[in-house]
Design a protein around this motif. Structure first.
Motif, short mmCIF file in Angstrom:
data_model
loop_
_atom_site.label_atom_id
_atom_site.label_comp_id
_atom_site.label_asym_id
_atom_site.label_seq_id
_atom_site.Cartn_x
_atom_site.Cartn_y
_atom_site.Cartn_z
N TYR A 41 0.77 -1.24 0.00
CA TYR A 41 0.00 0.00 0.00
C TYR A 41 0.80 1.30 0.00
N HIS A 42 2.07 1.27 -0.04
CA HIS A 42 2.87 2.49 -0.23
C HIS A 42 2.40 3.68 0.59
N LYS A 43 2.31 3.49 1.92
CA LYS A 43 1.89 4.58 2.78
C LYS A 43 2.98 4.89 3.79
N ARG A 44 2.89 6.08 4.34
CA ARG A 44 3.87 6.46 5.37
C ARG A 44 3.83 5.43 6.49
N THR A 45 4.98 5.02 6.99
CA THR A 45 5.06 3.97 7.99
C THR A 45 5.94 4.40 9.15
N VAL A 46 5.38 4.32 10.36
CA VAL A 46 6.16 4.64 11.56
C VAL A 46 6.43 3.34 12.29
N GLN A 47 7.71 3.09 12.56
CA GLN A 47 8.04 1.84 13.21
C GLN A 47 8.41 2.06 14.68
N LEU A 48 7.80 1.27 15.55
CA LEU A 48 8.08 1.34 16.98
C LEU A 48 8.88 0.12 17.40
N GLU A 49 9.79 0.33 18.33
CA GLU A 49 10.47 -0.81 18.94
C GLU A 49 10.70 -0.50 20.40
N ARG A 50 10.23 -1.37 21.24
CA ARG A 50 10.33 -1.18 22.69
C ARG A 50 9.94 0.24 23.10
N GLY A 51 8.87 0.73 22.51
CA GLY A 51 8.31 2.01 22.94
C GLY A 51 8.94 3.23 22.31
N VAL A 56 10.17 5.36 18.68
CA VAL A 56 10.04 5.45 17.23
C VAL A 56 11.44 5.21 16.65
N VAL A 57 11.59 4.14 15.85
CA VAL A 57 12.92 3.85 15.30
C VAL A 57 12.99 4.16 13.81
N ALA A 58 11.84 4.34 13.17
CA ALA A 58 11.88 4.72 11.76
C ALA A 58 10.58 5.42 11.40
N ASP A 59 10.66 6.40 10.49
CA ASP A 59 9.47 7.11 10.03
C ASP A 59 9.71 7.39 8.56
N GLN A 60 9.13 6.52 7.70
CA GLN A 60 9.48 6.60 6.29
C GLN A 60 8.26 6.86 5.44
N ASP A 61 8.49 7.55 4.29
CA ASP A 61 7.36 7.78 3.40
C ASP A 61 7.00 6.45 2.73
N GLY A 62 5.90 6.44 2.01
CA GLY A 62 5.32 5.20 1.51
C GLY A 62 6.24 4.40 0.61
N VAL A 63 6.89 5.08 -0.34
CA VAL A 63 7.69 4.36 -1.32
C VAL A 63 8.88 3.67 -0.65
N LYS A 64 9.52 4.42 0.21
CA LYS A 64 10.69 3.87 0.90
C LYS A 64 10.31 2.68 1.76
N ALA A 65 9.24 2.89 2.54
CA ALA A 65 8.80 1.83 3.44
C ALA A 65 8.44 0.58 2.65
N ALA A 66 7.74 0.78 1.56
CA ALA A 66 7.31 -0.35 0.74
C ALA A 66 8.53 -1.10 0.19
N ARG A 67 9.50 -0.31 -0.26
CA ARG A 67 10.70 -0.95 -0.83
C ARG A 67 11.41 -1.77 0.24
N LYS A 68 11.50 -1.16 1.43
CA LYS A 68 12.20 -1.82 2.52
C LYS A 68 11.51 -3.14 2.88
N MET A 69 10.17 -3.08 2.98
CA MET A 69 9.42 -4.27 3.35
C MET A 69 9.54 -5.34 2.27
N ALA A 70 9.50 -4.88 0.99
CA ALA A 70 9.55 -5.82 -0.13
C ALA A 70 10.89 -6.55 -0.16
N SER A 71 11.94 -5.82 0.23
CA SER A 71 13.26 -6.46 0.22
C SER A 71 13.44 -7.36 1.43
N GLY A 72 12.47 -7.35 2.33
CA GLY A 72 12.49 -8.28 3.45
C GLY A 72 13.49 -7.94 4.52
N GLU A 73 13.84 -6.64 4.63
CA GLU A 73 14.83 -6.23 5.64
C GLU A 73 14.26 -6.31 7.04
#
Ligand SMILES: Nc1ncnc2c1ncn2[C@@H]1O[C@H](COP(=O)(O)OP(=O)(O)OP(=O)(O)O)[C@@H](O)[C@H]1O
Ligand SMILES: [Mg+2]
Lengths: 299, 232
Positions: free
Chosen positions: B203-213, B215-232
């Protein structure tokens, strides 16, 4: 925000709740019905007791024994004075009449009295006390004053009987009040317990209501309406019961107690009393639901 | 629309569920909130509609400071926020239409008007033919659509969804997600908490990632999607 829409929503929710949890509501309604029914009975009983007490009180008399040798004219004069003082009637009982009464009361033994050389009985005055002046304290006060008069030998006014009667009346009144308090308390506890069950059964609904922005008041009102409806139903049942009872046995009871009060239908509930009992029932239901809602819908 | 400044949240006895969270969700935005289990996603959403109170920090929702709101003000805040949570189920003894109407009952909307709005909403989620069925007779995806309808029927400015596709199969997941995107396109700010990487990739949307409370990442849709697709 429409008031009508809200009101219909509240009633719909309350009825929906009662419809889907009939068992707990039946318990609450039955409890209220029993409570109101017993209040109705107690009221009937209180009226008999009152009638009983006042009919016994009606026989209260003060007898003033005069000193030997009081001239009859003076006795008459004193009787008039006492009558006006007591606000009732007063009558002189001459020695001869006193002896006649005693002998007829003794029946077969009465003949023995005729053997007496002189009539030992004193002249007396019987004072009728009017209904308003039968309080022990008042009668005692009057008796003390009369006792101080010169030609009076003794005064007898059934002091003990009167005092006992008053104690009984006090006890009954107190007992009635205590009983009333106990029944009210028990009913409120039971009704609130059943409503807590009802609230518990609907906790998911309440949770969702709060989630979509319902105020506390909005959540509470349907439960209060349920309590009110329980009270209404319960007291209506109780009134029906009282009516049936007085229809079935009322006339016999009235006959049985006819010697006390002019044949009044003893149990039959008049409209005013019915309204009062209905209000008591609604109050019980509402109070029970208020307690439940306060305890359960915090936070 | 939603702003968080140095937000901390600690449940008694635990290490903080959220610590120093700063976040700005703009009006009309679609945001994924992701991270491993226990990262604090649900907690963050709960702070927004005041199901939990922040230990410290400021939270602005539509310009109002939620951290300072009084208990009696919470209901009025919630009328502007639609919530789709796994533990807020449908009422089994009420019809689908009545479940959706629940939100409008609270607002005192008259019965006939409410019925019209409910039917329009059910049409939007494709369930107008199920209006008079009972929830337990519906499939999982249909039930979830009813929950969404309930959350949206009063036109809230914000929609918060916690694992909205958690127990649905892939086809139903896409159906629900398409519905949420559609809601967003019509102007509602949408925040979706999920740990489903395939959604983020799709869905190429802005993604905020939390870890142990945190915010460890805040990426726009394209970047987040690419990162997830590459399975990182
Ligand atoms: N009501 C609570 N009382 C105490 N601790 C809680 C409570 N709710 C959450 N926590 C704790 O806060 C932390 C964050 O929980 P949270 O539910 O926000 O995580 P999450 O990211 O939603 O996880 P998941 O993906 O499993 O739903 C966890 O360590 C959890 O144990
Ligand atoms: Mg969670």
């Amino acid at each position: 925000m429409s008031v009508v829409a809200k009101a219909t929503y509240f009633f719909r929710t309350a009825l929906h709740g009662m419809w889907h949890a009939p068992f707990v509501h039946v318990i609450a309604v039955a409890t209220i019905a029993i409570a109101v029914f017993s209040f109705g009975l107690a009221y009937g009983a209180a009226r008999w007791v009152e009638a009983l007490l006042s009919s016994i009180g009606g026989e209260v008399q003060m007898t003033v024994y005069l000193a030997q040798d009081t001239p009859p004219e003076q006795a008459e004069e004193l009787a008039r004075a006492l009558a006006s003082r007591a606000g009732g009637g007063a009558r002189v009982v001459p020695k001869e009449e006193a002896l006649r009464r005693l002998s007829s009361e003794l029946g077969g033994l009465g003949g023995a009295l005729e053997a007496l050389p002189v009539n030992p009985l004193p002249q007396s005055i019987e004072v009728e006390l009017p209904a308003g002046r039968r309080q022990v304290g008042e009668v005692r006060e009057l008796a003390e004053k009369v006792r101080a008069l010169p030609m009076v030998a003794a005064v007898d006014y059934g002091e003990e009987a009167l005092a006992r009667l008053e104690a009984v009346a006090r006890l009954l009144r107190f007992g009635g009040l205590a009983g009333f308090a106990v029944v009210v308390l028990t009913t409120v506890v039971i009704v609130s317990a059943t409503l807590q069950l009802a609230i518990y059964a609907r906790r998911e609904e309440v949770e969702i209501q709060k989630l979509v922005g319902a105020t506390d008041r909005f959540v509470r009102v349907p439960f209060l309406i349920e309590g009110l409806l329980q009270g209404l139903l319960g007291s209506a049942l109780a009134l029906l019961g009282l009516w049936l009872l007085s229809w079935a046995v009322g006339s016999e009871l009235a006959e049985a107690f006819a010697f006390l009060a002019p044949a009044e239908r003893v149990l039959l509930i008049d409209p005013r009393r019915a309204g009062e009992l209905l209000a008591v029932g609604c109050g019980l239901g509402l109070l029970g639901s208020l307690v439940a809602v306060r305890r359960f819908l915090r936070s | 629309m939603i702003q968080m400044f140095h937000v901390y949240k600690a449940y008694p006895g635990d290490p903080p569920a959220l610590s120093d969270v700063n976040l700005h969700v703009r009006k009309g935005e679609f945001l994924f909130l992701t991270g491993p289990s226990g990262a604090g996603k649900t907690t963050l959403l709960k702070l927004v509609f005041c199901a939990e109170r922040a230990t410290s920090g400021q939270i602005l929702v539509g310009g109002r400071n939620v951290a300072r709101i009084r208990e009696s003000g919470i209901p009025y805040l919630r009328r502007n926020i639609g919530v789709v949570f796994q533990d807020f189920k449908l009422l089994p003894r009420r019809t689908v239409a009545d479940n959706v109407a629940f939100t409008l009952d609270v607002l005192g909307v008259p019965r006939e008007e409410a019925r019209g709005r409910v039917m329009a909403m059910l049409k939007r989620v494709g369930l107008e033919h199920k209006a008079d069925s009972f929830p337990l007779k519906l499939s999982g995806g249909e039930q979830q659509r009813v929950v969404i309808a309930r959350a949206l029927v009063n036109d809230p400015a914000i929609l918060l969804a916690d694992e909205p596709t958690g127990n649905l199969d892939p086809a139903l997941t896409i159906e629900i997600m398409d519905l949420l995107s559609d809601v967003n396109v019509r102007g509602t700010t949408v925040v979706v908490a999920t740990h489903d990487a395939s959604l983020i990739a799709r869905y190429h949307k802005r993604t905020v990632q939390l870890e142990r409370g945190k915010v460890v990442a805040d990426q726009d849709g394209v970047k987040a999607a690419r990162k997830m697709a590459s399975g990182e």
